[in-house]
Design a protein around this motif. Structure first.
Motif, PDB file in Angstrom:
ATOM      1  N   LEU A  73      44.337 -46.425 -38.383  1.00  0.00           N
ATOM      2  CA  LEU A  73      45.536 -46.155 -39.057  1.00  0.00           C
ATOM      3  C   LEU A  73      46.662 -46.676 -38.692  1.00  0.00           C
ATOM      4  O   LEU A  73      47.783 -46.798 -39.359  1.00  0.00           O
ATOM      5  CB  LEU A  73      45.609 -44.839 -39.228  1.00  0.00           C
ATOM      6  N   LYS A  74      47.287 -46.500 -37.191  1.00  0.00           N
ATOM      7  CA  LYS A  74      48.167 -47.099 -36.634  1.00  0.00           C
ATOM      8  C   LYS A  74      48.723 -48.582 -36.986  1.00  0.00           C
ATOM      9  O   LYS A  74      49.572 -49.165 -37.222  1.00  0.00           O
ATOM     10  CB  LYS A  74      48.489 -46.629 -35.091  1.00  0.00           C
ATOM     11  N   SER A  75      47.424 -49.308 -36.790  1.00  0.00           N
ATOM     12  CA  SER A  75      47.745 -50.552 -36.893  1.00  0.00           C
ATOM     13  C   SER A  75      47.740 -50.999 -38.402  1.00  0.00           C
ATOM     14  O   SER A  75      48.722 -51.663 -38.672  1.00  0.00           O
ATOM     15  CB  SER A  75      46.358 -51.296 -36.594  1.00  0.00           C
ATOM     16  N   GLU A  76      47.362 -50.199 -39.538  1.00  0.00           N
ATOM     17  CA  GLU A  76      47.483 -50.467 -40.797  1.00  0.00           C
ATOM     18  C   GLU A  76      49.015 -49.911 -41.307  1.00  0.00           C
ATOM     19  O   GLU A  76      49.621 -50.623 -41.920  1.00  0.00           O
ATOM     20  CB  GLU A  76      46.414 -49.715 -41.527  1.00  0.00           C
ATOM     21  N   MET A  82      55.826 -53.475 -41.864  1.00  0.00           N
ATOM     22  CA  MET A  82      56.171 -54.772 -41.924  1.00  0.00           C
ATOM     23  C   MET A  82      56.321 -55.528 -43.493  1.00  0.00           C
ATOM     24  O   MET A  82      57.171 -56.200 -43.781  1.00  0.00           O
ATOM     25  CB  MET A  82      55.536 -55.814 -41.118  1.00  0.00           C
ATOM     26  N   LYS A  83      55.180 -55.301 -44.281  1.00  0.00           N
ATOM     27  CA  LYS A  83      55.140 -55.953 -45.583  1.00  0.00           C
ATOM     28  C   LYS A  83      56.170 -55.058 -46.375  1.00  0.00           C
ATOM     29  O   LYS A  83      56.808 -55.678 -47.494  1.00  0.00           O
ATOM     30  CB  LYS A  83      53.968 -55.297 -45.828  1.00  0.00           C
ATOM     31  N   LYS A  86      61.300 -54.630 -46.879  1.00  0.00           N
ATOM     32  CA  LYS A  86      62.097 -54.738 -47.910  1.00  0.00           C
ATOM     33  C   LYS A  86      62.425 -53.950 -48.846  1.00  0.00           C
ATOM     34  O   LYS A  86      63.696 -53.788 -49.360  1.00  0.00           O
ATOM     35  CB  LYS A  86      61.942 -56.217 -48.507  1.00  0.00           C
ATOM     36  N   GLU A  87      61.350 -52.871 -48.968  1.00  0.00           N
ATOM     37  CA  GLU A  87      61.509 -51.988 -50.027  1.00  0.00           C
ATOM     38  C   GLU A  87      62.070 -50.277 -49.241  1.00  0.00           C
ATOM     39  O   GLU A  87      61.915 -49.710 -50.048  1.00  0.00           O
ATOM     40  CB  GLU A  87      60.131 -51.763 -50.717  1.00  0.00           C
ATOM     41  N   ALA A  88      62.135 -50.496 -48.011  1.00  0.00           N
ATOM     42  CA  ALA A  88      62.415 -49.252 -47.518  1.00  0.00           C
ATOM     43  C   ALA A  88      63.752 -48.721 -47.783  1.00  0.00           C
ATOM     44  O   ALA A  88      64.803 -49.437 -47.901  1.00  0.00           O
ATOM     45  CB  ALA A  88      62.349 -49.333 -45.765  1.00  0.00           C
ATOM     46  N   LYS A  89      63.830 -47.287 -47.984  1.00  0.00           N
ATOM     47  CA  LYS A  89      64.951 -46.485 -48.275  1.00  0.00           C
ATOM     48  C   LYS A  89      65.352 -45.676 -47.165  1.00  0.00           C
ATOM     49  O   LYS A  89      64.471 -44.969 -46.816  1.00  0.00           O
ATOM     50  CB  LYS A  89      64.802 -45.868 -49.727  1.00  0.00           C
ATOM     51  N   PRO A 103      56.677 -47.063 -50.550  1.00  0.00           N
ATOM     52  CA  PRO A 103      55.806 -46.744 -51.453  1.00  0.00           C
ATOM     53  C   PRO A 103      54.568 -45.912 -50.616  1.00  0.00           C
ATOM     54  O   PRO A 103      53.869 -45.065 -51.217  1.00  0.00           O
ATOM     55  CB  PRO A 103      55.363 -47.943 -52.187  1.00  0.00           C
ATOM     56  N   ASN A 104      54.286 -46.708 -49.460  1.00  0.00           N
ATOM     57  CA  ASN A 104      52.949 -46.056 -48.696  1.00  0.00           C
ATOM     58  C   ASN A 104      53.329 -45.495 -47.411  1.00  0.00           C
ATOM     59  O   ASN A 104      52.478 -44.704 -46.722  1.00  0.00           O
ATOM     60  CB  ASN A 104      52.012 -47.326 -48.507  1.00  0.00           C
ATOM     61  N   LEU A 105      54.452 -45.623 -46.862  1.00  0.00           N
ATOM     62  CA  LEU A 105      55.019 -44.867 -45.606  1.00  0.00           C
ATOM     63  C   LEU A 105      56.172 -44.136 -45.901  1.00  0.00           C
ATOM     64  O   LEU A 105      57.137 -44.174 -46.406  1.00  0.00           O
ATOM     65  CB  LEU A 105      55.019 -46.343 -44.872  1.00  0.00           C
ATOM     66  N   GLU A 106      56.144 -43.248 -44.693  1.00  0.00           N
ATOM     67  CA  GLU A 106      57.371 -42.086 -44.673  1.00  0.00           C
ATOM     68  C   GLU A 106      57.511 -42.163 -43.158  1.00  0.00           C
ATOM     69  O   GLU A 106      56.666 -41.934 -42.112  1.00  0.00           O
ATOM     70  CB  GLU A 106      57.169 -40.896 -45.044  1.00  0.00           C
ATOM     71  N   MET A 107      58.730 -42.164 -42.764  1.00  0.00           N
ATOM     72  CA  MET A 107      59.131 -42.086 -41.113  1.00  0.00           C
ATOM     73  C   MET A 107      60.357 -41.202 -40.880  1.00  0.00           C
ATOM     74  O   MET A 107      61.397 -41.254 -41.791  1.00  0.00           O
ATOM     75  CB  MET A 107      59.634 -43.427 -40.599  1.00  0.00           C
ATOM     76  N   LYS A 108      60.237 -40.231 -40.222  1.00  0.00           N
ATOM     77  CA  LYS A 108      61.354 -39.215 -39.919  1.00  0.00           C
ATOM     78  C   LYS A 108      61.730 -39.070 -38.600  1.00  0.00           C
ATOM     79  O   LYS A 108      60.949 -39.266 -37.856  1.00  0.00           O
ATOM     80  CB  LYS A 108      60.980 -37.924 -40.470  1.00  0.00           C
ATOM     81  N   GLY A 109      63.105 -38.946 -38.131  1.00  0.00           N
ATOM     82  CA  GLY A 109      63.656 -39.155 -36.897  1.00  0.00           C
ATOM     83  C   GLY A 109      64.991 -38.437 -36.713  1.00  0.00           C
ATOM     84  O   GLY A 109      65.655 -37.977 -37.693  1.00  0.00           O
TER      85      GLY A 109
END
Length: 151
Positions: A73-76, A82-83, A86-89, A103-109
């Motif tokens: 999952l971490k690799s995916e 990386m893919k 460009k769409e990251a907000k 669309p598929n990922l969320e990161m909080k820090g």
């Protein structure tokens, strides 16, 4: 778990397994109370102990499967990071907390911290150390936010 070990076990102990299954079938059909489940558990544990499979081995296998799944999952997530860079907000608040969504990922820090919380398609992947890949993803998301806010 090694399929060869299970195959050998089944070949050597097929009679014990058949007897245990018959006893389980009889217990399940004749006993109608909670005692039934206690007997089922006792029989299953007895077969496991007889087979030489210890609870420690089961725990090790479960840990191995969990570790392997999390690593995949971490690799995916890294590939998606990386893919979808460009769409990251990127959004942040006055305290220094930030959030990046694709669309598929969320990161909080939080600014100044060396770890971020990562979720892939709503599944939490835990805290990640900020690596070069994560850092470049954060920079790309900030860039995207600056470009879109300037329009």
């Amino acid at each position: 778990m090694d399929t060869q070990v299970w195959s050998d076990f089944l070949q050597q102990n097929w009679l014990v397994i058949v007897i245990a299954l018959i006893v389980l079938f009889v217990v399940l059909n004749l006993v109608k109370t909670m005692v039934k489940w206690a007997l089922v558990i006792i029989i299953v544990v007895a077969v496991l102990v007889y087979s030489g499979v210890s609870l420690e081995k089961i725990k090790d296998v479960a840990n191995d499967v969990t570790t392997e799944t999390v690593d995949k999952l971490k690799s995916e997530a890294t590939n998606i990071m990386m893919k979808e860079a460009k769409e990251a907000k990127y959004t942040s608040d006055a305290v220094g907390n930030f959030s990046i969504t694709t669309p598929n990922l969320e990161m909080k820090g939080q600014k100044g911290k060396d770890k971020v919380e990562v979720s892939l398609r709503g599944v939490a992947l835990g805290q990640w150390k900020i690596s070069d890949t994560v850092e470049s993803f954060i920079a790309e998301a900030k860039n995207n936010s600056n470009v879109t806010s300037g329009k």
